[in-house]
Scaffold this motif. Structure first.
Motif, PDB file in Angstrom:
ATOM      1  N   GLU A 291       0.834  -1.201   0.000  1.00 50.81           N
ATOM      2  CA  GLU A 291       0.000   0.000   0.000  1.00 50.81           C
ATOM      3  C   GLU A 291       0.874   1.258   0.000  1.00 50.81           C
ATOM      4  OE1 GLU A 291      -3.495   2.193   2.651  1.00 50.81           O
ATOM      5  OE2 GLU A 291      -2.810   0.173   3.171  1.00 50.81           O
ATOM      6  N   SER A 294       2.409   1.750  -3.458  1.00 46.07           N
ATOM      7  CA  SER A 294       1.460   2.264  -4.449  1.00 46.07           C
ATOM      8  C   SER A 294       1.154   3.742  -4.241  1.00 46.07           C
ATOM      9  CB  SER A 294       0.167   1.457  -4.415  1.00 46.07           C
ATOM     10  OG  SER A 294      -0.492   1.616  -3.176  1.00 46.07           O
ATOM     11  N   GLU A 295       1.284   4.217  -2.983  1.00 42.70           N
ATOM     12  CA  GLU A 295       0.997   5.619  -2.684  1.00 42.70           C
ATOM     13  C   GLU A 295       2.149   6.550  -3.074  1.00 42.70           C
ATOM     14  OE1 GLU A 295       0.034   5.756   1.427  1.00 42.70           O
ATOM     15  OE2 GLU A 295      -2.030   5.011   1.158  1.00 42.70           O
TER      16      GLU A 295
END
Length: 466
Positions: A291, A294-295
């Motif tokens: 996560e 991906s950020e």
């Protein structure tokens, strides 16, 4: 490394002189319309790559300049019985002397005459001139001298097969993890805590006041000051003593100011700070997972992001290694070469670098005088600081020019056209419009730069990594 050679380095004074002449013309101070006049030039070579240009301008053209000076100044001269601007020149000269317009006339003549002399001169002038007036009299030719530096001859030593250390461009696992951790720090969020004392890495909001021998000293007080523990922003030892402090409870911090502290009255002296922590905030780093990846990137997984970080670090190291290799090769060529740099050439380069620096910081809203105030530097000290870099730039260009000459490098029309395309893209201009703007002198300079780039590439390609 090529950027070094894009800097404003005056190897030929013609461009600067012509610009001065044009500026004089804009003010209506040309000797006559079109700037044509009669002059003669004598060149005397001096020691240490210096030369003296003796420039003689005809008496007729001097008279025209004096008349132009009269026209420029007559509106500022008041004589009883005459309206301003209507006083005859002879009347003014009778009252103030024939020399009254000489200074302005010389300022009119010298820029254009010197520019023309440089155009006629076959020597390569590499400095601003030192002007000395020899003869300035009504009815006689105007004679002045210009002492200038000439481009020094370079005797090359070894420039092929230069040995350089082979650079390691591998991105280590630690470097990759450090880069990722830095990105986590950049994306950390800060939350306020009230159930524990201060820890290393916290951001605290505190009030403080410093005392020496029980007396508060000027500049030692602060309120609602934000400080990251462990940042080293305060005096050594100050932040460590705040670890364990509790909110709204006073803490006594004992420190000694460094010997080189900027405030001389405090340097080397002990002090006590009464501190009260008003707020504690801790950083919360994002979890190191897909996560997070991906950020902060275009990748979906942490593994992909990690490989991209490694790739970018490797590319950065490759660029750094390339620049370092270029510098080492040039330094080695300079060490093997022989040349004598005229002091006037060095001074001109320093002045141009200082002007470039002033323009750059001006674009950031800071004047050069403000910069001197902020840094505590004087103009003279700043100028002296530029000297080593100025000398290195001059020597670098001179030896690469010599390499280009030794290898008979030339620039093809295709190579020149490609460079114009690159410049047009960089300046966001149409190629044909840029071409129209480029003067013959500037085209020559661009071609010379491309030749120097070839010489640099040649020397680097022929270097030996050991």
């Amino acid at each position: 490394m090529l950027l070094v050679f894009r800097e404003n380095l005056c190897y030929n004074a013609k461009l600067k002189c012509n610009a001065q002449a044009e500026k004089a013309g804009e003010g209506g101070s040309q000797i006559d319309e079109g700037g044509t006049y009669n002059m003669s030039l004598q060149v005397e070579n001096l020691e240490k790559n210096m030369a003296k240009l003796t420039i003689e301008v005809s008496a007729e053209d001097l008279e025209k300049a004096i008349q132009n000076a009269y026209k420029k100044q007559k509106n500022r001269i008041a004589i009883p019985g005459f309206r301003k601007g209507k006083v005859p020149r002879k009347m003014i000269e009778q009252m103030y002397g024939k020399e009254v317009f000489f200074e302005e006339a010389a300022n009119i003549v010298i820029p254009s005459a010197y520019a023309k002399a440089v155009d006629e001169c076959t020597e390569d002038i590499v400095s601003q001139p030192t002007i000395d007036i020899v003869q300035l009299e009504v009815g006689k030719p105007f004679i002045f001298t210009a002492e200038v530096a000439l481009k020094p001859e370079v005797t090359l030593g070894q420039y092929k097969g230069i040995e350089v250390d082979k650079a390691d461009i591998t991105a280590t696992d630690k470097e990759v993890e450090d880069a990722i951790e830095k990105e986590r720090e950049n994306n950390a969020r800060t939350i306020t805590v009230d159930d524990r004392p201060v820890q290393d890495g916290d951001v605290v909001v505190l009030d403080f006041e410093g005392f020496m021998d029980g007396v508060a000293f000027e500049g030692g007080k602060g309120e609602n000051h934000s400080l990251t523990i462990g940042s080293g922003a305060f005096i050594p030892g100050f932040e460590d003593q705040l670890i364990g402090a509790e909110i709204d409870k006073e803490v006594e911090v004992n420190v000694t100011f460094p010997e080189n502290y900027q405030e001389a009255s405090l340097a080397g002296k002990p002090a006590v700070f009464q501190c009260t922590v008003k707020e504690i905030k801790e950083k919360q780093l994002p979890d190191l997972d897909d996560e997070f990846a991906s950020e902060v990137s275009e990748f979906d997984t942490l593994a992909e992001y990690r490989e991209d970080v490694r790739k970018n670090l490797t590319e950065k190291k490759e660029e750094e290694a390339k620049s370092a290799k270029e510098e080492k090769v040039i330094d080695a060529i300079i060490a093997e070469a022989q040349m004598e740099i005229p002091e006037a050439m060095l001074t001109t380069q320093q002045r141009q670098m200082a002007d470039d620096f002033a323009r750059r910081i001006q674009m950031q809203g800071i004047s050069i005088d403000q910069y001197f105030q902020f840094t505590g530097l004087t103009k003279e000290a700043f100028f002296e600081q530029l000297k080593p870099q100025a000398e290195q730039r001059i020597k670098s260009r001179l030896v690469l020019e010599a390499v280009a000459k030794a290898e008979n490098f030339e620039v093809s029309e295709e190579e020149y056209t490609d460079e114009i395309k690159r410049m047009a893209e960089a300046y966001r201009m149409e190629e044909d419009k840029l071409t129209e703007m480029i003067s013959d002198f500037e085209e020559k300079a661009i071609r010379e730069d491309l030749c120097i780039k070839k010489a640099l590439d040649f020397a680097v390609e022929n270097a030996v990594e050991v």
